[in-house]
Design a protein around this motif. Structure first.
Motif, PDB file in Angstrom:
ATOM      1  N   ALA A 283      34.286   8.074 -62.966  1.00 45.15           N
ATOM      2  CA  ALA A 283      34.684   6.690 -62.654  1.00 45.15           C
ATOM      3  C   ALA A 283      35.138   6.513 -61.207  1.00 45.15           C
ATOM      4  O   ALA A 283      35.214   5.383 -60.714  1.00 45.15           O
ATOM      5  N   ALA A 284      35.421   7.605 -60.514  1.00 45.59           N
ATOM      6  CA  ALA A 284      35.882   7.483 -59.122  1.00 45.59           C
ATOM      7  C   ALA A 284      34.720   7.378 -58.147  1.00 45.59           C
ATOM      8  O   ALA A 284      34.917   7.038 -56.975  1.00 45.59           O
ATOM      9  N   SER A 285      33.500   7.661 -58.595  1.00 41.63           N
ATOM     10  CA  SER A 285      32.419   7.855 -57.617  1.00 41.63           C
ATOM     11  C   SER A 285      32.040   6.572 -56.882  1.00 41.63           C
ATOM     12  O   SER A 285      31.812   6.595 -55.681  1.00 41.63           O
ATOM     13  N   ILE A 286      32.002   5.436 -57.575  1.00 46.47           N
ATOM     14  CA  ILE A 286      31.620   4.191 -56.883  1.00 46.47           C
ATOM     15  C   ILE A 286      32.709   3.716 -55.907  1.00 46.47           C
ATOM     16  O   ILE A 286      32.400   3.430 -54.742  1.00 46.47           O
ATOM     17  N   PRO A 287      33.992   3.628 -56.339  1.00 48.72           N
ATOM     18  CA  PRO A 287      34.975   3.201 -55.335  1.00 48.72           C
ATOM     19  C   PRO A 287      35.118   4.190 -54.178  1.00 48.72           C
ATOM     20  O   PRO A 287      35.382   3.777 -53.043  1.00 48.72           O
ATOM     21  N   LEU A 288      34.902   5.487 -54.445  1.00 44.33           N
ATOM     22  CA  LEU A 288      34.893   6.463 -53.346  1.00 44.33           C
ATOM     23  C   LEU A 288      33.755   6.134 -52.374  1.00 44.33           C
ATOM     24  O   LEU A 288      33.950   6.109 -51.150  1.00 44.33           O
ATOM     25  N   ALA A 289      32.574   5.863 -52.918  1.00 43.90           N
ATOM     26  CA  ALA A 289      31.418   5.586 -52.058  1.00 43.90           C
ATOM     27  C   ALA A 289      31.586   4.256 -51.321  1.00 43.90           C
ATOM     28  O   ALA A 289      31.194   4.129 -50.155  1.00 43.90           O
ATOM     29  N   LEU A 290      32.182   3.260 -51.982  1.00 40.61           N
ATOM     30  CA  LEU A 290      32.433   1.978 -51.307  1.00 40.61           C
ATOM     31  C   LEU A 290      33.374   2.191 -50.127  1.00 40.61           C
ATOM     32  O   LEU A 290      33.144   1.683 -49.020  1.00 40.61           O
ATOM     33  N   SER A 291      34.424   2.972 -50.352  1.00 42.03           N
ATOM     34  CA  SER A 291      35.414   3.205 -49.311  1.00 42.03           C
ATOM     35  C   SER A 291      34.811   3.984 -48.146  1.00 42.03           C
ATOM     36  O   SER A 291      35.026   3.639 -46.972  1.00 42.03           O
ATOM     37  N   VAL A 292      34.030   5.018 -48.466  1.00 39.35           N
ATOM     38  CA  VAL A 292      33.374   5.800 -47.406  1.00 39.35           C
ATOM     39  C   VAL A 292      32.373   4.915 -46.661  1.00 39.35           C
ATOM     40  O   VAL A 292      32.280   4.957 -45.428  1.00 39.35           O
ATOM     41  N   GLY A 293      31.644   4.074 -47.389  1.00 38.23           N
ATOM     42  CA  GLY A 293      30.663   3.171 -46.770  1.00 38.23           C
ATOM     43  C   GLY A 293      31.309   2.198 -45.793  1.00 38.23           C
ATOM     44  O   GLY A 293      30.756   1.911 -44.727  1.00 38.23           O
ATOM     45  N   VAL A 294      32.493   1.706 -46.145  1.00 40.24           N
ATOM     46  CA  VAL A 294      33.224   0.799 -45.246  1.00 40.24           C
ATOM     47  C   VAL A 294      33.761   1.588 -44.049  1.00 40.24           C
ATOM     48  O   VAL A 294      33.622   1.168 -42.889  1.00 40.24           O
ATOM     49  N   GLN A 295      34.326   2.748 -44.338  1.00 44.16           N
ATOM     50  CA  GLN A 295      34.901   3.597 -43.282  1.00 44.16           C
ATOM     51  C   GLN A 295      33.827   4.006 -42.260  1.00 44.16           C
ATOM     52  O   GLN A 295      34.088   4.032 -41.060  1.00 44.16           O
TER      53      GLN A 295
END
Ligand code: UT7
Length: 323
Positions: A283-295
């Motif tokens: 369940a962490a993979s999408i918000p992790l990827a969203l955050s990395v994508g923004v960063q």
């Protein structure tokens, strides 16, 4: 006029310990080359001894709140997607609520395994659209390293630990697909597929349990169902594949990510990929990827983002967000 759930902040946290594929070569019949070629995974993070899902969730939440210019006290609700809660109860969400110093909102967990974050996001959106909350923190957080069978080379090399968080806020909008915020959601599950991906224990059976997966079968369902749910969510939003700026998929396997992008007619340079660094964090993979994508400067305000995920249940879904 309508109301939209607009993203005001995003953040993530990964435990310090980075585990390369070579670690598994020391005790399993596997190789770095096999893991990379079959899954795309090069490394993953494991939580330290004593570090729990609520610890990871709180750290990710603090970063998302900082970006939103808010504190815990500003929140009306906290929704945490996890299958690896610290305790059977209370929820991880109430632990995070306490850690953030919030006493006025409400908090609860959602359990839809690897699809958990899209289910949590859809629930948070429903709370906002129904007027029950204005500011909602949505978190995906997991410590899957705690439910691995370290003798099963078909699963234990694939998963990792981490957390990601989003802050949503109710805002007035025109009611068009050009609005910022969540534009559509699509959720599905089919319990007939329980035996493809499950943990063989739990409180009611008085056992702890370890993750079991029929990888090939899950793979087959994933490619078909992920493209289908993303399609449905885009249609509900009145948008087409050409409108998509970024696909942010569940990060389970690079071959699933590539096959789904192909089915959607979206080129891989519009897909945020973190699976090589995080492994499958459920369940962490999408918000992790969203955050990395923004960063990384990939996802920018106004971009159309499509998330899609599938996991145990089977449960799968998609959320379309204008960032
Ligand atoms: O997040 C929830 C959703 N989960 C997923 O989406 C995961 C979906 N499944 C997958 O990602 C892939 O099916 C795997 C990465 C799990 C496996 O890849 P595959 O190409 O489907 O391989 P396979 O299961 O068909 O296994 C091929 C061979 C087997 O050997 P035999 O029977 O052909 O002799 C396995 O025993 O690879 C063997 N194998 C390994 N070999 C070296 C399985 N795991 C390993 C390993 N190292 N770690």
């Amino acid at each position: 006029m309508t109301i939209r759930s607009v993203v005001k902040g995003v953040g993530h946290y990964l435990p310090e310990k980075i585990v390369p594929n070579s670690y598994f070569e020391s005790f399993l019949d596997t190789t770095n080359e096999w893991i990379i070629s079959r899954s795309g995974i090069e490394r993953r993070h494991f939580a330290a001894e004593g570090q729990t899902t609520s610890d990871l969730a709180t750290k990710a939440a603090a970063k998302a709140l900082a970006m939103a210019g808010m504190t815990g006290e500003d929140l009306d609700a906290i929704v945490v997607a996890t299958s690896t809660a610290d305790l059977t109860f209370p929820s991880v969400a109430t632990m995070v609520q306490n850690n953030l110093g919030n006493t006025t909102g409400f908090a609860f967990d959602v359990q839809a395994v690897c699809a958990g974050f899209v289910f949590a996001l859809s629930n948070a959106n429903a709370l906002i659209l129904s007027g029950q909350a204005k500011r909602v923190l949505v978190i995906g957080a997991e410590t899957f390293s705690r439910i691995m069978d370290w003798t099963d080379r078909g699963t234990c090399v694939l998963f990792g630990d981490g957390a990601g968080a989003l802050v949503l806020q109710a805002e007035d909008a025109a009611g068009t697909s050009g609005d910022r915020g969540i534009l559509a959601t699509d959720l599905n599950s089919d319990g007939r597929f329980k035996d493809l991906l499950y943990v063989d224990g739990g409180v009611s059976t008085q056992t702890t349990g370890r993750l079991r997966m029929e990888g090939k079968e899950v793979f087959r369902h994933a490619v078909e169902k992920l493209a289908d749910t993303a399609d449905k969510a885009l249609t509900k939003a009145g948008l087409a594949h050409d409108d998509v700026d970024w696909v942010v998929p569940h990060q389970a396997n690079i071959r699933i990510i590539q096959a789904t992008a192909r089915k959607l007619g979206v080129s891989m340079d519009k897909v945020v990929v973190t699976v090589q660094d995080h492994g499958n964090t459920s369940a962490a993979s999408i918000p992790l990827a969203l955050s990395v994508g923004v960063q990384n400067g990939q996802i920018k305000q106004g971009d159309l983002v499509v998330t899609e995920a599938i996991g145990g249940g089977l449960a799968w879904g998609s959320v379309v967000i204008r960032w």
